[in-house]
Scaffold this motif. Structure first.
Motif, mmCIF file in Angstrom:
data_model
loop_
_atom_site.group_PDB
_atom_site.id
_atom_site.type_symbol
_atom_site.label_atom_id
_atom_site.label_comp_id
_atom_site.label_asym_id
_atom_site.label_seq_id
_atom_site.Cartn_x
_atom_site.Cartn_y
_atom_site.Cartn_z
ATOM 1 N N ASP A 1 -8.244 6.918 -2.029
ATOM 2 C CA ASP A 1 -7.553 7.673 -2.953
ATOM 3 C C ASP A 1 -8.380 8.238 -4.145
ATOM 4 O OD1 ASP A 1 -5.397 8.654 -4.705
ATOM 5 O OD2 ASP A 1 -4.846 6.706 -5.365
ATOM 6 N N THR B 1 0.934 -1.233 -0.027
ATOM 7 C CA THR B 1 -0.037 -0.105 -0.075
ATOM 8 C C THR B 1 0.837 1.326 -0.139
ATOM 9 O OG1 THR B 1 -1.958 -1.252 1.311
ATOM 10 C CG2 THR B 1 -1.748 1.273 1.149
ATOM 11 N N ILE C 1 -3.314 9.604 2.712
ATOM 12 C CA ILE C 1 -3.080 9.862 1.372
ATOM 13 C C ILE C 1 -2.953 11.219 1.344
ATOM 14 C CG2 ILE C 1 -3.746 9.939 -1.078
ATOM 15 C CD1 ILE C 1 -5.475 7.410 -0.596
ATOM 16 N N ASP D 1 -7.808 1.650 0.851
ATOM 17 C CA ASP D 1 -7.009 2.783 0.177
ATOM 18 C C ASP D 1 -7.270 3.236 -0.955
ATOM 19 O OD1 ASP D 1 -4.183 4.235 0.757
ATOM 20 O OD2 ASP D 1 -3.802 3.329 -1.165
ATOM 21 N N ARG E 1 2.179 8.513 0.432
ATOM 22 C CA ARG E 1 1.455 7.892 1.561
ATOM 23 C C ARG E 1 2.094 8.413 2.710
ATOM 24 N NH1 ARG E 1 -1.371 6.957 -2.753
ATOM 25 N NH2 ARG E 1 -2.830 5.009 -3.030
ATOM 26 N N THR F 1 -7.118 6.073 5.574
ATOM 27 C CA THR F 1 -7.943 4.911 6.249
ATOM 28 C C THR F 1 -7.381 4.422 7.487
ATOM 29 O OG1 THR F 1 -7.935 4.126 3.867
ATOM 30 C CG2 THR F 1 -8.490 2.569 5.444
#
Length: 563
Positions: free
Chosen positions: A359, A302, A326, A355, A308, A382
């Motif tokens: 996004d 991720t 994000i 995620d 991130r 998240t």
């Protein structure tokens, strides 16, 4: 373990001398930087031998950076330890003076020896003086000795750990591109190993501690933060991110070592009638550890998507907890925190799935902000910082999705996460709380706490917000929203305080086919899921559009559910 005799024999001056010696060696190594740079393969040299020489030169450069980082880390740790030794010895001197004043002696082993009534005590006061000595002075001396030994043990352990790490080449050079940067990185690592965590446990206290640090200390900790900063609410997101990312390899190594131990226990035959039960227990523990290893892989995949921030990483308990942001949570004007619900687990890929949804939500919210709002940047998190109930756990009443226990426990953590975002920043972002399914119940419990700083909240597919009264949620008036898709049976349960769709004070937003204010043709969402073509968070659905405008601080552009 350090004892009082050790502290009396400590010579902090020797540590200062060692620090000076290390500084000379560090400077000598750093001065080799130019020679290292210009000693590489000549541009005109090509071929197999040239490639081999270039490889050896890169290896030499990396080893030099490792050496400089190690020397610098040890040096900065030695300096901090010398200061701590002086402070400990001052504390011991004060305790010794108190002991002498009342005719006690602190032994090398930490024992409090009673030398009798002080010689200058008048006979008629001897009993009262002795009573006071034993009721007040001796316990105080014992407390002081305990604190002194703990502080000394911590200082000794911190220096010993750094020395072991340097000896075993465990101090990496991540982020250092030359010898000067390696020296700076080592200074930061040494400081990070020796600085004490802040007293108190609230996000506000953590934030105040961070803000009180000198600028150079904050800079060093941001470069090489100690692991305990990673999950500390109230610390800047960028610092938490670095601390958590740096911990992944150590967490994986510890879990792999534990898995090896458990595998040996599983493979070993267990004698006796209960042997199969013992092996089953080991197998369950092994499965849990292997799931955590999988969760670390999922976290890394991720994070590899870029842009991130890893804001939570916790492998304690039954399952790994994590939160991924994000965008830049430290600077974005609009920050949304999304909490998933039942059956969500990092090891099952839930973090990566949500995620992706966040996004797209952040992108769409950014578009709304740029075109119709204040143009402020959008960040979305998240948050899987709690152990969401799993279908496989329905037999356990305390963990079952039918129980509010997990939501209440998760709500306590989530409320601190909200507070931490606000407390860590110099400004006040538009903070939006979102939750789906059981995550909306967790969000509801979090918002019943005071001082979260949440400016708006949106629930979707909610079985209840943990209270019959929307007014129990500490969110500004007219800033509570709900989404309920057709055929969402979970949202109709109202198990945790009633169905939010019918609560006064909660604005029901549309999930049906609709036309947005800008002319977008939006589609209906159906069922309980967030993903898939019919999901709440599928791009192009009315529900996802409504979530995006709330995230952008533009709820007036939402499509109302009762129009």
């Amino acid at each position: 373990m350090v004892n009082i005799g050790d502290i009396r024999r400590w010579q902090p001056g020797r540590l200062d001398e060692s620090a000076d010696d290390l500084k000379r060696e560090q400077d000598c190594l750093v001065r080799l930087d130019d020679e290292l740079v210009h000693s590489g393969k000549p541009r005109e040299w090509h071929g197999e031998a040239a490639d081999s020489a270039a490889g050896k030169h890169r290896e030499l450069g990396e080893r030099m950076r490792e050496l400089v980082t190690e020397v610098s880390t040890v040096r900065s740790t030695v300096i901090a330890t010398a200061d701590e030794v002086l402070a400990v010895r001052e504390q011991l001197a004060e305790a010794d003076a108190l002991a002498r004043a009342y005719n006690f002696r602190i032994g090398d082993g930490g024992d409090i020896e009673d030398l009798g009534t002080p010689p200058d005590t008048p006979p008629d006061q001897a009993r009262a003086v002795d009573s006071d000595r034993h009721r007040k002075v001796r316990p105080e001396l014992a407390d002081r000795v305990e604190q002194i030994l703990q502080r000394a043990d911590d200082a000794d352990g911190e220096l010993a750990k750094v020395l072991r790490d340097a000896d075993k080449d465990l101090i990496d050079t991540r982020g250092a591109h030359n010898l000067a940067e390696a020296a700076k990185l080592g200074d930061a690592r040494g400081l990070g190993e020796t600085i004490e965590p802040p007293a108190g446990g609230t996000p506000a206290q953590h934030a105040d501690w961070w803000k009180s640090l000198p600028a150079e200390t904050k800079s060093a900790l941001a470069t090489a933060p100690p692991p305990w900063l990673g999950n500390m609410d109230g610390i800047p997101a960028a610092v938490r991110h670095t601390a958590n990312v740096n911990r992944i390899d150590d967490e994986r190594a510890a879990l792999q070592a534990r898995a090896t131990q458990l595998q040996s226990a599983v493979d070993k035959p267990q004698a006796g009638p209960g042997g199969h039960l013992v092996q089953s227990r080991y197998q369950r523990q092994l499965d849990q550890v292997q799931a955590k290893l999988t969760s670390l892989d999922n976290v890394e995949s991720t994070m590899a998507r870029g842009n991130r921030q890893l804001l939570v990483l916790d492998t304690s308990g039954e399952r790994t907890k994590a939160a991924v942001g994000i965008g830049n949570v430290d600077t974005a004007e609009h920050v949304t925190v999304f909490t998933p619900g039942m059956d969500s687990a990092v090891e099952r890929g839930s973090l990566g799935d949500y995620d992706r949804s966040m996004d797209m939500l952040a992108q769409d919210a950014q578009l709304q902000s740029d075109q119709y709002g204040d143009g402020g940047k959008v960040a979305a998190v998240t948050w899987l910082g709690y152990e969401a109930p799993q279908l496989s756990e329905t037999a356990d009443p305390s963990d079952s999705v039918a129980s509010s226990g997990g939501a209440e426990r998760g709500g306590e953590k989530l409320s601190d996460f909200y507070r931490g975002i606000n407390e860590s920043r110099p400004d006040d972002p538009n903070l939006v709380a979102m939750g789906h399914s059981y995550g909306s119940t967790t969000t509801g419990y979090a918002l019943q706490e005071n001082g979260t700083g949440v400016d708006a909240a949106l629930t979707m597919g909610s079985p209840g917000i943990g209270t019959p009264m929307a007014s129990d949620l500490n969110v500004p008036d007219d800033r509570l929203y709900n989404l309920e898709s057709d055929q969402d049976v979970v949202a109709d349960l109202g198990h945790f305080g009633g169905d939010p769709s019918w609560k006064p004070g909660i604005d029901e937003l549309s999930t049906e086919d609709a036309v947005a204010p800008d002319g977008q043709q939006l589609k209906e969402s159906t069922g309980h899921n967030t993903g898939g073509p019919d999901g709440y968070l599928n791009r192009g659905n009315t529900s996802q559009y409504n979530a995006s405008v709330v995230a952008a601080g533009l709820p007036d552009r939402a499509v109302d559910g009762w129009q």
